[in-house]
Design a protein around this motif. Structure first.
Motif, short mmCIF file in Angstrom:
data_model
loop_
_atom_site.label_atom_id
_atom_site.label_comp_id
_atom_site.label_asym_id
_atom_site.label_seq_id
_atom_site.Cartn_x
_atom_site.Cartn_y
_atom_site.Cartn_z
N ILE A 71 0.83 -1.21 0.00
CA ILE A 71 0.00 0.00 0.00
C ILE A 71 0.86 1.25 0.00
N ALA A 72 1.92 1.26 0.82
CA ALA A 72 2.78 2.43 0.93
C ALA A 72 3.54 2.71 -0.36
N ASP A 73 3.90 1.64 -1.09
CA ASP A 73 4.72 1.80 -2.30
C ASP A 73 3.89 2.03 -3.56
N ASP A 74 2.60 1.87 -3.47
CA ASP A 74 1.73 1.96 -4.64
C ASP A 74 1.07 3.34 -4.69
N ARG A 75 0.33 3.59 -5.74
CA ARG A 75 -0.45 4.82 -5.83
C ARG A 75 -1.66 4.72 -4.91
N LEU A 76 -2.26 5.86 -4.65
CA LEU A 76 -3.46 5.87 -3.82
C LEU A 76 -4.61 5.19 -4.57
N ARG A 77 -5.25 4.26 -3.90
CA ARG A 77 -6.35 3.52 -4.51
C ARG A 77 -7.57 3.56 -3.60
N LYS A 78 -8.74 3.37 -4.20
CA LYS A 78 -9.96 3.25 -3.41
C LYS A 78 -9.94 1.93 -2.63
N PRO A 79 -10.65 1.87 -1.50
CA PRO A 79 -10.70 0.62 -0.73
C PRO A 79 -11.14 -0.58 -1.56
N LYS A 80 -12.11 -0.40 -2.46
CA LYS A 80 -12.57 -1.51 -3.29
C LYS A 80 -11.45 -2.05 -4.17
N GLU A 81 -10.62 -1.15 -4.71
CA GLU A 81 -9.48 -1.59 -5.52
C GLU A 81 -8.50 -2.40 -4.69
N TRP A 82 -8.27 -1.95 -3.45
CA TRP A 82 -7.33 -2.67 -2.59
C TRP A 82 -7.88 -4.03 -2.17
N VAL A 83 -9.17 -4.12 -1.94
CA VAL A 83 -9.76 -5.42 -1.63
C VAL A 83 -9.51 -6.40 -2.78
N GLU A 84 -9.72 -5.93 -3.99
CA GLU A 84 -9.53 -6.80 -5.16
C GLU A 84 -8.05 -7.12 -5.39
N LYS A 85 -7.18 -6.15 -5.19
CA LYS A 85 -5.75 -6.35 -5.44
C LYS A 85 -5.11 -7.24 -4.39
#
Length: 220
Positions: A71-85
């Motif tokens: 998360i820290a190294d990636d671009r800012l994403r919506k929570p839904k995107e992070w759940v899927e990723k």
């Protein structure tokens, strides 16, 4: 240390290694659990609808620390995107961690004597003591009124979001389970500093589950 993701996996797998929460629901539930745990620990927050790392100080758990680094190294994403990723490969990572702690046992075999398979039954084929304690906490949360500790409330909310409650609480009256889970999910169990992030993750988890369920009902 058992994480929320560890607890969800223990609930999902029978003692013989059979998983009762199908894909991709398990992966999404685990991803939601990881995000909620990071929020509770003060490592991430949701700012302008995007997940942001507040601190990269390790928690001391490989799955949580790996997710935090990503998360820290990636671009800012919506929570839904992070759940899927984060869901990709997460069940295996959590299962491997539980096997390394000897909470579950790693077994290699082959399906039809050809296709390799890894199973994760409980040692001795009986429920691990840590899982028994998790189930006790959940049963108490549903069976009583009043406040619930933050970790148990978080687990209840995740179980509800991935629609696993019929299985986990099969022995308890359905109407009571639905009412109590809603009370717990809507309650103020999260600290003010993390409440928004937790609510955003819960909403994201519900959204990805809807995306899974609607196509399956249309084609079923």
């Amino acid at each position: 240390m058992l994480t929320l993701a560890d607890e969800l996996v223990l609930l999902a797998y029978d003692d013989d290694g059979t998983c009762r929460l199908g894909k991709p629901s398990l992966g999404y539930g685990l991803a939601g659990a990881v995000l909620v745990e990071l929020a509770i620990a003060g490592r991430v927050d949701v700012v302008d609808k995007r997940v942001a790392a507040l601190s990269t100080v390790p928690i001391g758990h490989p799955v949580l620390d790996a997710a935090l680094t990503t998360i820290a190294d990636d671009r800012l994403r919506k929570p839904k995107e992070w759940v899927e990723k984060l869901a990709k490969g997460l069940p295996d990572d959590v299962l491997d961690g539980l096997a390394d702690q000897e909470v579950l046992r790693r077994e290699q075999d082959k399906v039809l004597w050809v296709f390799p398979r890894t199973r994760f039954p409980s040692p001795g084929g009986v429920e691990p003591p840590v899982e028994t304690e998790v189930r006790r906490r959940l049963a108490a949360a549903i069976g009583t009124d009043g406040p619930v500790d933050a970790r148990t409330a978080a687990l209840c909310s995740i179980i509800r979001a991935v629609q696993f409650d019929r299985t986990v609480f099969a022995a308890q009256p359905r109407d009571r389970v639905k009412k109590r889970l809603k009370e717990i999910s809507d309650g103020g169990w999260a600290a003010d500093a993390t409440r928004k992030a937790v609510e955003e993750v819960q909403a994201a988890l519900t959204a990805v589950m809807v995306a899974v369920i609607i196509p399956s009902t249309m084609t079923g």
